[in-house]
Design a protein around this motif. Structure first.
Motif, PDB file in Angstrom:
ATOM      1  N   THR A  10      17.942 113.704  39.774  1.00  0.00           N
ATOM      2  CA  THR A  10      18.165 113.057  41.068  1.00  0.00           C
ATOM      3  C   THR A  10      16.883 113.005  41.883  1.00  0.00           C
ATOM      4  OG1 THR A  10      20.462 113.835  41.049  1.00  0.00           O
ATOM      5  CG2 THR A  10      19.543 113.119  43.166  1.00  0.00           C
ATOM      6  N   GLU A  20      18.326 107.454  38.959  1.00  0.00           N
ATOM      7  CA  GLU A  20      17.959 108.777  38.443  1.00  0.00           C
ATOM      8  C   GLU A  20      16.836 108.641  37.404  1.00  0.00           C
ATOM      9  OE1 GLU A  20      21.549 110.349  36.908  1.00  0.00           O
ATOM     10  OE2 GLU A  20      22.410 110.772  38.883  1.00  0.00           O
ATOM     11  N   ALA A  74      18.093 104.579  43.823  1.00  0.00           N
ATOM     12  CA  ALA A  74      18.843 105.766  44.266  1.00  0.00           C
ATOM     13  C   ALA A  74      19.541 105.446  45.569  1.00  0.00           C
ATOM     14  CB  ALA A  74      17.890 106.947  44.433  1.00  0.00           C
ATOM     15  N   PRO A  75      20.702 105.959  45.837  1.00  0.00           N
ATOM     16  CA  PRO A  75      21.391 107.021  45.055  1.00  0.00           C
ATOM     17  C   PRO A  75      22.375 106.469  44.053  1.00  0.00           C
ATOM     18  CG  PRO A  75      22.438 106.762  47.167  1.00  0.00           C
ATOM     19  CD  PRO A  75      21.340 105.751  47.139  1.00  0.00           C
TER      20      PRO A  75
END
Length: 923
Positions: free
Chosen positions: A88, A67, A60-61
């Protein structure tokens, strides 16, 4: 999303730095906790996990690679599923995918893994986390009711035994958890049964069962689990009582009804003693009748004190120190009264009330012989060192604080103090007499009589004699001119204090407090005054076996029967009876208590016989209705009212009960009042009186005033009727009189029952204008002045008779001389009148007897000539309103007694005059 702590922050910082430097798109696999613990309530779908389900990814991100796309569960058909809530943040939730039932499975264990979204939208190159263990516990819901294992429980017991456990009932519950699957309590639903049940289902009896009382019991039992859920269906428990031979009385009833007026009633006609075949050498049974709650300890006559004294033959001259409050006896008005049933007047003293007896009421000279009597109920005094509690006290009214005589209670001892004057005795003499008795503080009614024959003093309690256990001597009191004060309920302290006051207050109840100077009472009279009218009895004494011995206590409330043979005892007990000789007894319960002692050969006691408790129910008596009937109007010529005997207004009166099935002779009245309606009698011209001879042979006395006449005393209706017929009304100046109205009422049981109001009108018939001689008025005796003895008729003296003859001759001659013609007309008119008068020499025969209900006894009617001769003989013997014999036998005590009775009669009459228009009179 919950805070993940310092390790996760470091993880994100390192992951971010690596991304900044460049590398693979999906370089790292997701990360989750190694284990989870969850709880789910059965029949629900939400699982509470600890820690929460969250997956982290170091990529992440970076989209997709950083995810979380899924959580997968691996296990043996685990009915759960994991759902991603936020790709997320990696948050997820665990929930049930199918029914979760604690009763089928209480807990689940399975594996869970998190998956990221791969390198791109296609999901390629995805990575999964390590395996984490998930442990789920299913919470129970109390959805099932307890169920008993048996549809019916049965047991049997032997009578007379107390069991720790008769039987055990058992219920179970299908719920899975200990809280809801365990049975925490059992309860007996059926009320009023002699059984109890514990929390384990054990049923026991709380009292000894009796086969004779009840042979079997059917009780309903329910169960509760620990969540207080009750069994859907209660279970029945059937318990049989097996008989066993046990010693005791059999064949008796707990309640015996007693109908007033039926005499003696057997209490146990079928009772017998069961000894189970054991050889016995003796049986003693004690039957106790408990009547302490009735009146003054039992059913007694409730006539007034004076009426009871006359019935029992007591000496006259007693003074009632606690009379009913009235205008003439107002010193008791401030005292607390506790009026019991049957018009029984009781005064209650709470330590704050007392009364000073007026000087004119107090006997001035007690002499060496006198009697003090009272009913008293008294309990233990409060405090360790109780003060004196004074019933009666004669002390100095002012200046000094000397007690001349008093009666008081101190520490449950009755003390009588008598201090003589130096004028009577001048040596060291007995002054205080002490008695220590259980009756003084047992909170029960007792009758106390103190007979003083100075220097000896004797106490009677309920008719039993008691000598003082302690007598202390003292010097006589110095004579002085200080007046004394007699007090009831305390002692008056008029001297040696700043403010005169009462001291030594009494705590208890008193009734019928009297003092009689000059005489002492006999034990026979004392026993009569306090005698109970109810008690135990034995029928057919001659039929009892020779080995039976029995004795009663003085009140006949306790009977002891003693014998050697059981059959003889059984026969004797069947003859034990209850009797109440009162015509109108007090209704209600009387308790019976029977205790039995059995002796065996060579042993003191061998069998235990249970006590018997039963009741006698005295039914309410049929209340009598005293009916007075006769003619309501009497029309007489004026000459009849002037005659020596006047007229008898109530010659044809009838006094009778209106109560079917009861003989008239059973009824006793205690007074009849004849009240004058309208203006009071004028003693100078009229009188209402009764001859003393009409009262002879009866328990009756009479007193009169200008308000009327009262006949009093406990006697039969027949005697009252005879006396009322002898009441005479005279008016020696009837010229201005047109009518006189009277009202007659009678009482039974001291006003408990009263008659109807019988109203009578005497109308005067004037043939012509009356001609009166000036000496006619002067010759009349003063009938209505106060008298001290039963009233007697005063006939005209010889001078009066001669004057009357002269007047009659003169009038006749004058009429003849006036005119012959007028005389003939007048003679014709007079002839008819004479025929009416001569038809029967007794004036009473002109009554309007249309409403008459009985006839006059011919034996009571005298020939006129004989009556006139007797009247002339009585006239010579009468002295001051009485015969010479009565004058010789009279004394001051009787005068005081009659004066008291006249005061009460006058008050009744004054009250009656005010209530002339009322339908009934209350005394």
């Amino acid at each position: 999303m919950q805070t993940l702590g310092l390790p996760f922050l470091l993880f994100w910082l390192v992951w971010g730095h690596s991304c900044a430097l460049g590398g693979k798109v999906n370089k790292h696999k997701p990360w989750i906790e190694t284990s989870y613990h969850g709880v789910i309530t059965e029949n629900m779908d939400t699982v509470l996990l600890d820690p929460p389900l969250v997956a982290l990814d170091k990529d992440a991100p970076v989209p997709f690679a950083g995810e979380i796309c899924a959580f997968k569960i691996y296990g043996q058909d685990a009915p759960f599923e994991a759902v991603v809530l936020n790709r997320t943040s990696g948050e997820g939730v665990l929930r049930a995918s199918g029914p979760v039932d604690c009763e089928i499975q209480k807990e689940y264990t399975f594996i869970i893994q998190a998956y990221d979204c791969g390198a791109g939208p296609s999901g390629a190159d995805w990575k999964k986390s390590h395996k984490a263990v998930v442990h789920i516990q299913v919470d129970d819901v109390n959805e099932f009711c307890p169920v008993f294992r048996e549809p019916l429980y049965k047991a049997s017991v032997t009578e007379g035994k107390i069991y720790d456990s008769i039987l055990q009932v058992e219920a179970w519950d299908q719920d899975c958890s200990p809280q809801y699957s365990q049975i925490c309590n059992y309860e007996i639903v059926t009320a009023g049964t002699p059984f109890a049940i514990d929390r384990n289902g054990n049923i026991r009896n709380t009292e000894r069962l009796s086969y004779d009382k009840q042979q079997s019991y059917m009780i309903m039992v329910t169960a509760f689990d620990c969540g207080q859920k009750r069994a859907k269906e209660d279970v029945a428990v059937h318990i049989d009582v097996k008989p066993v031979c046990k010693p005791g009385w059999q064949g008796w009833n707990k309640r015996v009804d007693y109908e007033p007026g039926t005499g003696s009633r057997q209490l146990f006609p079928k009772m017998h003693l069961e000894t189970c075949g054991g050889p016995l050498s003796g049986v003693k049974a004690m039957v106790e009748l408990q009547t302490n709650h009735i009146g003054k300890g039992c059913d007694r006559e409730t006539y007034s004190e004076k009426s009871l004294q006359k019935l029992c033959g007591a000496a006259s001259g007693s003074t009632d120190l606690l009379p009913a409050p009235s205008p003439s006896t107002n010193w008791t008005a401030s005292l607390l009264t506790d009026s019991g049933r049957d018009s029984d007047l009781i005064y209650r003293f709470d330590g704050r009330q007392a009364a000073n007896v007026p000087d004119h009421v107090v006997p001035q000279n007690l002499t060496d012989q006198f009697t003090i009597a009272t009913w008293m109920k008294h309990g233990p005094s409060p405090g360790l060192r109780a003060e004196k509690e004074t019933l009666l006290c004669n002390s100095d009214k002012t200046e000094m604080n000397r007690h001349h005589y008093s009666l008081y209670v101190h520490n449950c001892r009755l003390v009588f103090l008598l201090r003589r004057d130096f004028t009577q005795v001048d040596t060291f003499r007995p002054a205080e007499f002490h008695w220590k008795l259980e009756q003084i503080c047992d909170k029960e009614w007792h009758y106390y009589v103190i007979n003083v024959e100075f220097p000896a003093v004797t106490l009677f309690v309920d008719g039993v004699t008691y000598e003082p256990y302690l007598v202390t001597d003292d010097w006589p009191i110095h004579s002085s001119k200080i007046d004394t004060q007699l007090t009831v309920g305390a002692c008056w302290q008029g001297g040696e204090v700043a403010t005169p006051r009462f001291t030594q207050y009494f705590h208890g109840s008193l009734s019928g407090l009297t003092i009689r100077p000059g005489r002492i009472e006999t034990q026979k009279v004392i026993s009569c005054l306090q005698a109970c009218k109810e008690g135990l009895d034995i029928n057919s004494l001659e039929s009892l076996a020779k080995d039976i011995k029995f004795h009663f206590n003085p009140a006949q409330s306790v009977l002891v029967v003693d014998g050697e043979d059981v059959d003889s005892i059984n026969t004797a007990m069947t003859k034990v009876s209850y009797i109440n000789s009162r015509q109108f007894p007090t209704a209600g319960l009387r308790r019976l208590h029977i205790t039995t002692t059995v002796q065996c050969f060579g042993e003191d006691t061998c069998l235990s016989i249970p006590d018997i408790k039963a009741v006698v129910m005295v039914l309410p008596p049929s209340e009598p209705r005293i009916t007075i009937s006769g003619s309501n109007r009497l029309v007489r010529p004026a000459g009849d009212l002037r005659a020596p005997l006047g007229v008898a207004p109530f010659k044809d009166i009838n006094v009778a009960p209106r109560r079917p099935g009861v003989m008239e002779v059973m009824h006793n009245l205690d007074y009849c009042d004849v009240l004058v309606i309208g203006d009071e009698l004028n003693p100078e011209r009229e009188s209402l009186e009764i001859h003393h001879s009409a009262l002879l042979g009866k328990h009756l006395d009479a007193t009169n005033s200008t308000s009327g006449i009262s006949i009093y005393g406990v006697d039969s209706m027949a005697h009252y009727e005879q006396a009322l017929r002898q009441v005479r009304y005279r008016n020696w100046r009837p010229a201005t009189l047109s009518e006189r109205k009277f009202r007659l009422t009678c009482s039974e049981l001291n006003g408990r029952y009263t008659s109807n109001e019988f109203n009578l009108e005497v109308s005067v018939l004037h043939h012509s204008a009356p001609v009166e001689h000036v000496n006619h008025m002067a010759a009349q005796p003063q009938y209505m002045r106060p008298v001290h003895h039963p009233l007697m008729i005063h006939t005209l003296n010889s001078h009066m008779s001669a004057a009357t003859v002269v007047i009659v001759v003169c009038i006749a001659a004058l009429v003849v001389i006036v005119v012959i013609g007028v005389y003939r007309i007048h003679a014709t008119h007079q002839e008819g009148s004479r025929e009416d008068e001569d038809g029967g020499k007794e004036p009473e025969e002109d009554w309007d007897n249309s409403a008459l209900t009985i006839t006059v006894n011919p034996m009571e009617v005298k020939e006129e000539g004989q009556e006139q001769e007797e009247e002339e003989e009585e006239e010579e013997e009468q002295v001051g309103g009485m015969t010479s014999t009565e004058s010789d036998n009279s004394d001051e005590d009787e005068e005081e007694e009659e004066e008291d009775e006249r005061e009460k009669v006058k008050e009744r009459m004054q009250k009656g005059k005010l209530e002339w228009d009322s339908s009934s009179v209350t005394y």
